[in-house]
Design an enzyme around this catalytic site. Sequence first.
Site, PDB file in Angstrom:
ATOM      1  N   LYS A 296      -6.071 -51.274  37.413  1.00 21.58           N
ATOM      2  CA  LYS A 296      -5.458 -51.084  38.729  1.00 21.58           C
ATOM      3  C   LYS A 296      -3.973 -51.453  38.673  1.00 21.58           C
ATOM      4  O   LYS A 296      -3.529 -52.110  37.721  1.00 21.58           O
ATOM      5  CB  LYS A 296      -6.192 -51.952  39.764  1.00 21.58           C
ATOM      6  CG  LYS A 296      -6.102 -53.451  39.487  1.00 21.58           C
ATOM      7  CD  LYS A 296      -7.102 -54.228  40.342  1.00 21.58           C
ATOM      8  CE  LYS A 296      -7.003 -55.723  40.065  1.00 21.58           C
ATOM      9  NZ  LYS A 296      -8.095 -56.472  40.712  1.00 21.58           N
TER      10      LYS A 296
ATOM     11  N   TYR B 244      25.410 -68.654  41.492  1.00 24.16           N
ATOM     12  CA  TYR B 244      25.366 -68.773  42.955  1.00 24.16           C
ATOM     13  C   TYR B 244      24.980 -70.184  43.384  1.00 24.16           C
ATOM     14  O   TYR B 244      24.083 -70.797  42.792  1.00 24.16           O
ATOM     15  CB  TYR B 244      24.339 -67.801  43.531  1.00 24.16           C
ATOM     16  CG  TYR B 244      24.792 -66.369  43.591  1.00 24.16           C
ATOM     17  CD1 TYR B 244      25.938 -66.004  44.293  1.00 24.16           C
ATOM     18  CD2 TYR B 244      24.046 -65.374  42.971  1.00 24.16           C
ATOM     19  CE1 TYR B 244      26.333 -64.674  44.360  1.00 24.16           C
ATOM     20  CE2 TYR B 244      24.430 -64.046  43.040  1.00 24.16           C
ATOM     21  CZ  TYR B 244      25.581 -63.695  43.741  1.00 24.16           C
ATOM     22  OH  TYR B 244      25.963 -62.397  43.810  1.00 24.16           O
TER      23      TYR B 244
END
Length: 351
Positions: A35, A247
């Site tokens: 899946k 950051y």
Amino acid sequence: MSLLPRATVLTSNIVDNWRTLDALHPGATTAAVVKADAYGLGATKIGRALKVAGCSTFFVAYLDEGLTLRKAVGRGPRIFVLNGPMRGELAAYRDAELTAVLSSELHLKLWSTAARGTCAIHVDTGMNRLGLPIALVDTETTALRRLAPVLVMSHLACADEPKHPMNLRQRRAFEEVADAFPDTPASLANSAGCFLGKGFGFDLTRPGLALYGGSTPPAGVELKPGVVLEATVLSLFTGQKGTSVGYGATHALTEDRLLATCAIGYADGLPRAGSGKLKGWIDGVACPVAGRISMDLVTLDVTDGPKSVKPGSRVEFLGEHAKLEAQAAACGTLGYELLTGLGPRVQRNYR
Ligand SMILES: *Cc1c(COP(=O)(O)O)cnc(C)c1O
């Protein structure tokens, strides 16, 4: 050569892992759960390789996944669709010879009105997620048998915790289900369930994650990595003492450090939660992530890395050194999420 991050899917390792799992339960059929595009690695190629190796049973979640897989593996292998059918899909199931996994009373009603193909019955033995209430097996045995299911199945909630009492509780409950369908093959185990011992194998096992090198097998069971995820070093430079990296300026440099910024980020599936915790391997040497992971970039501290590092070096974020479950743990998640989170920009190659 491209600068894009690269995932090399090791199809032969995945086949080897399938054989390893198959050997754990002699006499039981070992299916393959493919899946979510084989957990992000490519259901078409992996499905074909497993079929060639002798795998004849597959599980997907959706009709569309089943249709794609049917094209890939051709007629012959059985393909179960775990999430089951909805009105309007029944003809597609029949035409593509997909086996619908019925898991609700709505499914039963739908199935009883249709000129139908083959079905399986999913019974809930305690997870409270998907599956028919176990009481129905007692009250509706005859009606359920009349559907002529090709499989009865249930799913374990706590298989990755071998000592958890739920495992035995669910197994006992499922044994009663299996007894109510004496002529129908029964299936309980996912990957981790395959590691719980003989009593959990029943007639068919349904590993997914372990095929791709994830899960935590017990001592003596070796799984191989299913994928190598690599990025390229774009820039190699000295970060000066007293400055910071990335950051938020979260990573302060208290001395000069050699830094390598790599072309991969959270858009590619390196979770931002791995900031400051994840590692990348260069020529087999682990180098820690310095500061925050950004969308397209991550910076490693390579001061203690190999002398060979240079712009253009390949950095392994998953593979032989960068073990899937360890890397996932560094990001506060699981191998499942790391694999299925690999972004669309990551170039898939097959080997
Ligand atoms: C996804 C799934 C599996 C495979 O689980 P893994 O833990 O990846 O082995 C098996 N059975 C069902 C019902 C599933 O949803």
